[in-house]
Design a protein around this motif. Sequence first.
Motif, mmCIF file in Angstrom:
data_model
loop_
_atom_site.group_PDB
_atom_site.id
_atom_site.type_symbol
_atom_site.label_atom_id
_atom_site.label_comp_id
_atom_site.label_asym_id
_atom_site.label_seq_id
_atom_site.Cartn_x
_atom_site.Cartn_y
_atom_site.Cartn_z
ATOM 1 N N ILE A 12 0.841 -1.207 0.000
ATOM 2 C CA ILE A 12 0.000 0.000 0.000
ATOM 3 C C ILE A 12 0.874 1.255 0.000
ATOM 4 C CG2 ILE A 12 -1.660 1.332 1.370
ATOM 5 C CD1 ILE A 12 -2.781 -1.458 2.290
ATOM 6 N N LEU A 13 1.879 1.284 0.885
ATOM 7 C CA LEU A 13 2.768 2.458 0.949
ATOM 8 C C LEU A 13 3.561 2.636 -0.343
ATOM 9 C CD1 LEU A 13 4.080 2.136 4.614
ATOM 10 C CD2 LEU A 13 2.486 3.843 3.721
ATOM 11 N N ASP A 14 4.008 1.532 -0.943
ATOM 12 C CA ASP A 14 4.775 1.615 -2.189
ATOM 13 C C ASP A 14 3.906 2.055 -3.360
ATOM 14 O OD1 ASP A 14 7.059 0.914 -0.846
ATOM 15 O OD2 ASP A 14 7.042 -1.183 -1.485
ATOM 16 N N ILE A 15 2.649 1.653 -3.370
ATOM 17 C CA ILE A 15 1.729 2.120 -4.423
ATOM 18 C C ILE A 15 1.553 3.633 -4.299
ATOM 19 C CG2 ILE A 15 -0.691 2.104 -5.148
ATOM 20 C CD1 ILE A 15 -0.621 -0.960 -4.656
ATOM 21 N N VAL A 16 1.347 4.115 -3.082
ATOM 22 C CA VAL A 16 1.216 5.568 -2.871
ATOM 23 C C VAL A 16 2.491 6.275 -3.313
ATOM 24 C CG1 VAL A 16 1.000 7.372 -1.116
ATOM 25 C CG2 VAL A 16 -0.499 5.388 -1.043
ATOM 26 N N PHE A 17 3.657 5.734 -2.914
ATOM 27 C CA PHE A 17 4.929 6.364 -3.268
ATOM 28 C C PHE A 17 5.151 6.367 -4.773
ATOM 29 C CE2 PHE A 17 9.536 5.887 -4.083
ATOM 30 C CZ PHE A 17 9.945 7.153 -3.671
ATOM 31 N N ASN A 18 4.980 5.225 -5.420
ATOM 32 C CA ASN A 18 5.279 5.119 -6.857
ATOM 33 C C ASN A 18 4.264 5.820 -7.743
ATOM 34 O OD1 ASN A 18 7.737 3.378 -7.204
ATOM 35 N ND2 ASN A 18 6.531 2.089 -5.842
ATOM 36 N N PHE A 19 2.989 5.667 -7.442
ATOM 37 C CA PHE A 19 1.962 6.202 -8.328
ATOM 38 C C PHE A 19 1.600 7.650 -8.016
ATOM 39 C CE2 PHE A 19 1.532 1.717 -8.962
ATOM 40 C CZ PHE A 19 1.186 1.600 -10.287
ATOM 41 N N PHE A 20 1.663 8.038 -6.757
ATOM 42 C CA PHE A 20 1.272 9.406 -6.416
ATOM 43 C C PHE A 20 2.485 10.324 -6.258
ATOM 44 C CE2 PHE A 20 0.266 12.694 -3.231
ATOM 45 C CZ PHE A 20 -0.649 13.412 -3.969
ATOM 46 N N ILE A 21 3.416 9.961 -5.395
ATOM 47 C CA ILE A 21 4.536 10.869 -5.103
ATOM 48 C C ILE A 21 5.519 10.951 -6.270
ATOM 49 C CG2 ILE A 21 6.509 11.274 -3.572
ATOM 50 C CD1 ILE A 21 4.799 10.115 -1.294
ATOM 51 N N LEU A 22 6.032 9.779 -6.728
ATOM 52 C CA LEU A 22 7.051 9.791 -7.781
ATOM 53 C C LEU A 22 6.495 10.084 -9.172
ATOM 54 C CD1 LEU A 22 9.686 6.963 -7.252
ATOM 55 C CD2 LEU A 22 10.025 9.423 -7.251
ATOM 56 N N ASP A 23 5.331 9.573 -9.480
ATOM 57 C CA ASP A 23 4.817 9.718 -10.839
ATOM 58 C C ASP A 23 3.965 10.966 -11.034
ATOM 59 O OD1 ASP A 23 4.678 8.619 -13.474
ATOM 60 O OD2 ASP A 23 2.576 8.124 -13.078
ATOM 61 N N TYR A 24 3.377 11.485 -9.954
ATOM 62 C CA TYR A 24 2.491 12.640 -10.121
ATOM 63 C C TYR A 24 2.965 13.876 -9.353
ATOM 64 C CZ TYR A 24 -1.474 15.729 -9.616
ATOM 65 O OH TYR A 24 -2.262 16.844 -9.589
ATOM 66 N N PHE A 25 3.048 13.789 -8.026
ATOM 67 C CA PHE A 25 3.254 14.982 -7.202
ATOM 68 C C PHE A 25 4.605 15.660 -7.450
ATOM 69 C CE2 PHE A 25 4.592 17.039 -3.196
ATOM 70 C CZ PHE A 25 3.628 18.035 -3.158
ATOM 71 N N LEU A 26 5.712 14.937 -7.293
ATOM 72 C CA LEU A 26 7.032 15.554 -7.456
ATOM 73 C C LEU A 26 7.278 16.064 -8.883
ATOM 74 C CD1 LEU A 26 9.229 13.246 -5.190
ATOM 75 C CD2 LEU A 26 8.285 15.499 -4.652
ATOM 76 N N PRO A 27 6.905 15.325 -9.940
ATOM 77 C CA PRO A 27 7.078 15.882 -11.289
ATOM 78 C C PRO A 27 6.193 17.101 -11.551
ATOM 79 C CG PRO A 27 6.925 13.500 -11.405
ATOM 80 C CD PRO A 27 6.573 13.890 -10.001
ATOM 81 N N SER A 28 4.972 17.115 -10.999
ATOM 82 C CA SER A 28 4.099 18.261 -11.234
ATOM 83 C C SER A 28 4.630 19.525 -10.564
ATOM 84 C CB SER A 28 2.675 17.966 -10.750
ATOM 85 O OG SER A 28 2.628 17.935 -9.339
#
Length: 175
Positions: free
Chosen positions: A97-113
């Motif tokens: 669950i934590l890795d899905i949040v990290f990979n899909f939200f933080i790394l793929d969306y939030f930090l690049p945006s």
Amino acid sequence: MSNSFIMWSLALLPWLSLFFMRKEEIKRWMPVALFAVVLTTIIGDIGIGLGVWATRESTYPFNEMLPYFYGTMPVLTIWVFKFTYGHFWPYMITNTILDIVFNFFILDYFLPSRGIVDFNMSPFLSLPVTLLHAVVIYGYQMWQDDALLATNRLTEHNIQPATAKPSVQQPKDDE
């Protein structure tokens, strides 16, 4: 909110949550958290070398690495081990669950945006790497426990250096 503030928050704020944990528990889980930091730093360095991601905005002294690696990630490791260690499947479910949040939200969306990082890998490909990371640090903690048990066996039998043993008491003269 500035990117610098976000990055420093990722590095420092999670450590404040450890005030809600007993000192013995922090000592118990700190080795695996430090191992996770070392392993994450190596994985991060390999990812930068291969062009998987690039840091576009850094905060001193975190030149190429994300402050997340030194703040949020080790503290989350401590908390996850506190509640799930000894039960592998709940540990893996929590990490998934934590890795899905990290990979899909933080790394793929939030930090690049925000323009902080360029992530050039599908989150579906980075998820197995983070899950393998979780398995490796779990194995490390199991190894640590075996090493600590061996040390405890030595202290159970009161094995000490000769200088630490009590000296023979001399009988007192009755006067």
